[in-house]
Design a protein around this motif. Structure first.
Motif, PDB file in Angstrom:
ATOM      1  N   UNK A  28      20.486 -16.641   8.659  1.00 44.37           N
ATOM      2  CA  UNK A  28      21.917 -16.921   8.487  1.00 44.37           C
ATOM      3  C   UNK A  28      22.676 -15.628   8.216  1.00 44.37           C
ATOM      4  N   UNK A  29      22.115 -14.767   7.357  1.00 49.31           N
ATOM      5  CA  UNK A  29      22.758 -13.478   7.096  1.00 49.31           C
ATOM      6  C   UNK A  29      22.825 -12.651   8.377  1.00 49.31           C
ATOM      7  N   UNK A  30      21.741 -12.658   9.160  1.00 47.43           N
ATOM      8  CA  UNK A  30      21.726 -11.879  10.397  1.00 47.43           C
ATOM      9  C   UNK A  30      22.841 -12.331  11.335  1.00 47.43           C
ATOM     10  N   UNK A  31      23.017 -13.635  11.444  1.00 47.87           N
ATOM     11  CA  UNK A  31      24.063 -14.158  12.319  1.00 47.87           C
ATOM     12  C   UNK A  31      25.444 -13.740  11.834  1.00 47.87           C
ATOM     13  N   UNK A  36      17.750  -7.612   4.803  1.00 45.85           N
ATOM     14  CA  UNK A  36      18.361  -8.937   4.690  1.00 45.85           C
ATOM     15  C   UNK A  36      18.374  -9.652   6.035  1.00 45.85           C
ATOM     16  N   UNK A  37      18.648  -8.918   7.103  1.00 43.41           N
ATOM     17  CA  UNK A  37      18.645  -9.521   8.436  1.00 43.41           C
ATOM     18  C   UNK A  37      17.258 -10.042   8.804  1.00 43.41           C
ATOM     19  N   UNK A  38      16.231  -9.281   8.432  1.00 43.69           N
ATOM     20  CA  UNK A  38      14.870  -9.703   8.754  1.00 43.69           C
ATOM     21  C   UNK A  38      14.444 -10.921   7.941  1.00 43.69           C
TER      22      UNK A  38
END
Length: 454
Positions: A302-305, A296-298
Motif C-alpha cells: 500500500x505504501x509503495x502504491x 517501506x516500499x518493499x
C-alpha cells in the motif's frame, strides 16, 4: 382570555322576541350576560373579540419587550466585557488573535436574541435604546470577525506609521510594506509565503526586533528556527548585528535548527540529551531517506502504491494561476499540437490536465481526451464541442476549468466564463453528465477526492 356567545330562541309556539346569552371567559372567571337582544349581543360579542385581540397583542408585545430588555442586558454586558478585553489584549499582545476571537464567541449569551431583533412589533423600542445597547447590537449583528479584523487593521496602520523609522533601520535596507505588515501581524500563527531571496529572513529578524521594541515578548521567549546549521548561524549573527545597534536585547534571542531545538527539549524533559543519527551529521540525509522509502516500499504494497502516486503524479509543481499552458514541453505529431505528455501518451493542453490524466491512468480509469461530444453543437458561434475528458465505460464527461476558489477565471481570460456557462448549459440541455474540476481544486487536493468519489 377567550369570549363566546350563543343565541337562544323562545320555545316553539310562544310569541316574543329572540334573546341571547353572552358567555364570557375572563382569565378563568365566567361572566354571563342574559336578556340581551340578538343584534346587541352580536355587536357586543364582536366588540369584545376585537378588544380581546388587541389585549392579547398588547400582552404579546409587552412580553417581547421584556424578553428583549433581559436579553439585551446580557448582550450589552457581554459586549462591554469584549471591548474591554480587546483593548487590554491589543495593548499587551499587539494583535487580536484567532484564539481570542474563538474564546469570546463561545461566551456569547444564549437565547433568541436574533429572533427578537427581527420582531417588527418592537422595532421602535429597539431603536430607542441607549448608545451602549445599540453598539452591542451592532457587534452582535456584525459578528466578532468583522470587528476584530477592523481593529487589527486599524492597529496595523497606526503601527506602520508609528514605527516607520524603526522599520527603516532594523535591517540594512528599509522593510517593504509587505514585510512591515508581516512583522506587525502578531496572530499566534502567521504564514509568510515568498520566493527565495525575497526577504523572509529579514522579516524574521525584524519581527523579533519589533517584539522587543514594543515589549510584546521577552527576549528569552523568542526562538528562531532554521532547517540547517548555516542558516541558524546566520540568523543568530543577524540578530546580534541588527538588534544591538537599536539598543535591544539580542543576546537572549535564540536561533537554532529544528533538530537542535528538538534535542534540547528532549534533554530537558528526560535529563538525557540524545545524539543525532550519524547520517544527519555526515550530510547523507537524502540517501538515508531514500533507503527508508525503499525499505517501506518493499515491506508494504500500500505504501509503495501511494509513494509512486505521489512521486509520479502528485509530486509535480503546479503553475501559477492562469499559467497552466505556459512553457509546453511536448509535441503531438498526430494532432500537430504542443502541450504536456501524459502517462497514457497523449499530449494535453495544460499542466492541470496532465496531472488529472496521470491520476486517472495510475488509478486504472479508462478515459479519452478531447473526444467529440455525442451531440452536434455546431452553430453560428460555436464549433463542435469536445470535452476535456470522456469516460466511455460510464458515458460521463469531465471538464477541467481554470477557475479559482471563488469560481472565477484569471482576469486576462476574456470570455472564458461565458464558455464555462455554455458547456454547463449544453450538458443540461442534452441530459448528459458532466464532472467538473478546477485549478483551485488541484491546489487544495479536493479535485482528486471529488474524482475518487464520483
Amino acid at each position: 382570555m377567550a369570549g363566546s356567545y350563543r343565541r337562544v330562541g323562545v320555545a316553539d309556539g310562544q310569541d316574543g322576541p329572540f334573546w341571547s346569552i353572552v358567555d364570557l371567559q375572563l382569565d378563568g372567571r365566567r361572566v354571563v350576560l342574559q336578556g340581551i337582544p340578538n343584534r346587541s349581543a352580536r355587536g357586543l360579542a364582536l366588540a369584545f373579540e376585537t378588544t380581546l385581540a388587541r389585549h392579547v397583542e398588547t400582552v404579546r408585545v409587552d412580553r417581547a419587550r421584556s424578553s428583549f430588555d433581559q436579553a439585551a442586558a446580557d448582550v450589552e454586558a457581554w459586549a462591554a466585557a469584549f471591548f474591554d478585553a480587546a483593548r487590554t489584549h491589543l495593548a499587551a499582545k499587539g494583535w487580536l488573535t484567532r484564539e481570542f476571537r474563538l474564546r469570546w464567541e463561545t461566551r456569547k449569551p444564549a437565547g433568541d436574541f436574533d429572533k427578537l431583533l427581527n420582531e417588527a412589533s418592537i422595532a421602535e423600542h429597539i431603536e430607542a435604546q441607549n448608545g451602549a445597547v445599540l453598539e452591542a447590537i451592532d457587534l452582535w449583528k456584525a459578528g466578532l470577525g468583522g470587528y476584530i479584523a477592523a481593529w487589527n487593521e486599524g492597529h496595523l496602520e497606526k503601527e506602520l506609521e508609528a514605527c516607520r523609522d524603526f522599520f527603516n533601520r532594523v535591517e540594512r535596507s528599509p522593510l517593504t510594506d509587505e514585510q512591515a505588515r508581516a512583522v506587525v501581524c502578531f496572530d499566534n500563527r502567521v504564514q509568510v509565503v515568498a520566493s527565495a531571496g525575497s526577504g523572509k529572513t529579514s522579516t524574521m529578524v525584524a519581527k523579533a526586533a519589533y517584539a522587543l521594541h514594543r515589549n510584546l515578548v521577552p527576549a528569552e521567549k523568542i526562538l528562531l528556527l532554521a532547517f540547517n546549521t548555516d542558516a541558524a548561524r546566520e540568523l543568530q549573527q543577524r540578530i546580534h548585528d541588527r538588534l544591538h545597534p537599536l539598543g535591544l536585547d539580542g543576546g537572549n534571542v535564540a536561533a537554532q535548527t529544528f533538530h537542535a531545538f528538538g534535542l534540547d527539549v528532549i534533554g530537558r524533559a528526560t535529563g538525557r540529551k540524545p545524539a543525532l543519527a550519524p547520517w544527519l551529521d555526515s550530510g547523507q540525509d537524502s540517501e538515508q531517506l531514500m533507503r527508508i522509502v525503499d525499505e517501506l516500499k518493499a515491506a508494504d504494497p500500500i505504501f509503495r502504491t501511494r509513494w509512486d502516486l505521489f512521486r509520479i503524479v502528485l509530486g509535480r509543481d503546479l503553475p501559477a494561476f492562469g499559467q497552466e499552458e505556459d512553457d509546453p514541453e511536448d509535441w503531438d505529431q498526430g494532432s500537430k499540437s504542443i502541450g504536456f505528455q501524459t502517462l497514457q501518451g497523449e499530449v494535453v493542453k495544460s499542466q492541470g490536465e496532465r496531472m488529472i490524466a496521470d491520476w486517472l491512468f495510475y488509478n486504472g480509469v479508462r478515459y479519452s481526451y478531447e473526444t467529440r461530444y455525442e451531440h452536434d453543437t455546431t452553430d453560428a458561434t460555436h464549433r463542435q464541442y469536445s470535452p476535456d475528458f470522456h469516460y466511455p465505460g460510464i458515458n460521463v464527461y469531465h471538464e477541467h476549468f481554470a477557475l479559482d476558489k471563488d469560481g472565477l477565471p484569471p482576469s486576462e481570460f476574456h470570455g472564458y466564463l461565458d464558455g464555462v456557462i455554455w458547456k454547463r448549459a449544453t450538458h443540461q440541455r442534452y441530459g448528459t453528465t458532466l464532472l467538473e474540476t478546477t485549478m483551485a481544486g488541484l491546489w487544495d487536493g479536493t479535485a482528486f477526492v471529488y474524482l475518487a468519489r464520483n
